[in-house]
Design an enzyme around this catalytic site. Structure first.
Site, PDB file in Angstrom:
ATOM      1  N   ASN A  81     -61.899 -27.035 -59.954  1.00 42.29           N
ATOM      2  CA  ASN A  81     -62.741 -27.355 -58.790  1.00 42.29           C
ATOM      3  C   ASN A  81     -63.126 -26.122 -57.975  1.00 42.29           C
ATOM      4  O   ASN A  81     -63.757 -26.244 -56.940  1.00 42.29           O
ATOM      5  CB  ASN A  81     -62.052 -28.404 -57.903  1.00 42.29           C
ATOM      6  CG  ASN A  81     -60.767 -27.898 -57.291  1.00 42.29           C
ATOM      7  OD1 ASN A  81     -60.456 -26.719 -57.345  1.00 42.29           O
ATOM      8  ND2 ASN A  81     -60.000 -28.797 -56.705  1.00 42.29           N
ATOM      9  N   LYS A  82     -62.748 -24.941 -58.452  1.00 35.72           N
ATOM     10  CA  LYS A  82     -63.068 -23.740 -57.680  1.00 35.72           C
ATOM     11  C   LYS A  82     -64.492 -23.251 -57.992  1.00 35.72           C
ATOM     12  O   LYS A  82     -65.098 -23.656 -58.991  1.00 35.72           O
ATOM     13  CB  LYS A  82     -62.021 -22.645 -57.958  1.00 35.72           C
ATOM     14  CG  LYS A  82     -60.592 -23.044 -57.537  1.00 35.72           C
ATOM     15  CD  LYS A  82     -60.384 -22.941 -56.045  1.00 35.72           C
ATOM     16  CE  LYS A  82     -59.169 -23.601 -55.443  1.00 35.72           C
ATOM     17  NZ  LYS A  82     -57.868 -23.428 -55.954  1.00 35.72           N
ATOM     18  N   THR A  83     -64.988 -22.358 -57.139  1.00 35.82           N
ATOM     19  CA  THR A  83     -66.378 -21.890 -57.258  1.00 35.82           C
ATOM     20  C   THR A  83     -66.646 -21.257 -58.621  1.00 35.82           C
ATOM     21  O   THR A  83     -67.697 -21.446 -59.215  1.00 35.82           O
ATOM     22  CB  THR A  83     -66.668 -20.877 -56.134  1.00 35.82           C
ATOM     23  OG1 THR A  83     -66.448 -21.547 -54.893  1.00 35.82           O
ATOM     24  CG2 THR A  83     -68.087 -20.344 -56.190  1.00 35.82           C
TER      25      THR A  83
END
Ligand SMILES: *Cc1c(COP(=O)(O)O)cnc(C)c1O
Length: 365
Positions: free
Chosen positions: A181-183
């Site tokens: 879910n990180k950039t």
């Protein structure tokens, strides 16, 4: 419509590079993508060393180990963060000393640090929560005065700058996470940055089972297997190739939210951005004001029924069993009780953002 709060966006050379790993059979933790990804990451952030790890939690653990953190030491860190921050401190045997947050930025309240410093304090560990930088200058000043390490948890902060310089290496070292879910994502993965040669060498040694770089299968110390695989790095390299696009898309989404949510500011507070930083918007958070009748959880449920996934702001760590303290951290507790993250990712369209705002508007009014 179904709108996830976040999702991996794999629109670069991910498939091509992963297929190259499969075709060449370089699927483990040797292979050219690891060094290439590290190099590109170091260039992007502007630090001398970038060291890839199997996830962000072990990256943080590795920094603390290399700095020699041990039982009896204390590390000052905000109670409002993801659990990995506290857990990596705990793995070393050191004690977490929690601190409240500032309301505007959700980050460590720098004005409360000094009174918590004791003879046992070894480090200050700020977190750049949700993509907004902590106020680093006052932290660095205290660290100098009391001879402490500064370690940045920049897990959520790729693309975040403090006074023009990318976060991560203002102190001894810092780390990033590449969870799904990180950039920037590699599925699971992490990266350490530092300008310190000696520390970098020590972390590389610890990350690879402590094997002597000049003598294969000779292990002078107890190390760890915290290595990233070539497949993870292949995805990471593809992702960093279009990182500017990823960050720009998030800015665009945030601008839409600011604009469209303006009529709802009777009910909700929008994120503020301090002068010393940009906001890379890992997550766009809204905070329910006291006059709102509906509870935060009801709001999340109602949005969920409309196909909009949200997430609550983290629970302060001092409220959970392993770190329980019978003590109030008022701001962190308020942020946690009243805040939600609404969908924020590089693939969001204007139509989706409008849909989220429309539903929020109906539910809140
Ligand atoms: C994601 C994250 C980490 C590291 O998590 P991993 O899932 O192990 O990569 C650490 N700290 C914060 C604040 C995070 O959000």
């Amino acid at each position: 419509m179904r709108i996830p709060v976040s999702m991996p966006i794999l629109n670069s050379n991910e498939k091509k590079y992963v297929n190259e790993c499969l075709d060449t059979t370089w699927i483990s933790s040797n292979g050219k993508f690891i060094a290439e990804f590290e190099k590109r990451f170091a260039e992007f952030t502007g630090y001398k060393h970038a060291i890839a790890t199997s996830n962000g939690t072990v990256a943080l653990h590795l920094i603390l180990l290399a700095l020699g953190l041990k039982p009896g030491d204390e590390v000052i860190t905000p109670t409002l963060s993801y659990i990995a921050t506290a857990n990596s401190i705990t793995y070393t045997g050191a004690k977490t000393v929690f601190i409240d947050s500032e309301e505007n930025t959700c980050n460590i309240d720098v004005n409360q640090i000094e009174k918590l410093i004791t003879k046992k304090t070894k480090a200050i560990l700020p977190v750049h929560l949700y993509g907004h930088s902590a106020d680093l200058d006052p932290i660095l000043k205290l660290a100098k005065k009391y001879n402490l390490y500064v370690i940045e948890d920049a897990a959520e902060a790729i693309g975040t700058y403090y006074k023009g310089k990318h976060v991560g290496g203002f102190g001894q070292a810092g780390m990033f996470s590449f969870f799904g879910n990180k950039t920037l994502t590699t599925g699971e993965g992490g990266m350490i940055v530092t300008d310190n040669d000696e520390l970098a060498a020590q972390m590389r040694l610890l990350k690879g089972q402590g094997m002597d770089p000049k003598r294969r299968y000779w292990h002078p110390i107890v190390g760890y297997n915290y290595r990233m695989t070539n497949i993870q790095a292949a995805i990471g390299l593809a992702q960093i190739e279009n990182i500017e696009w990823r960050l720009k898309r998030r800015q665009e989404v945030a601008e839409w939210y600011y604009e469209l949510l303006k009529p709802l500011t009777k009910y909700i507070e929008l994120p503020t951005i301090a002068k010393y930083t940009n906001h890379s918007f890992w997550m766009f958070n809204i905070l329910l004001k006291d006059n709102v009748k509906i509870s935060r959880d009801e709001l999340m449920n109602k949005l969920g029924e409309e196909g909009i996934e949200t997430r609550p702001i983290f629970y302060p760590m001092h409220t959970m069993p392993p770190y329980f303290e019978n003590k109030k951290y008022l701001i962190a507790e308020k942020l946690s009780a009243k805040g939600i993250s609404i969908p924020t990712h590089s693939g969001l369209t204007k139509e989706e953002v409008e849909y989220v705002v429309e539903k929020l508007s109906i539910i809140l009014q």
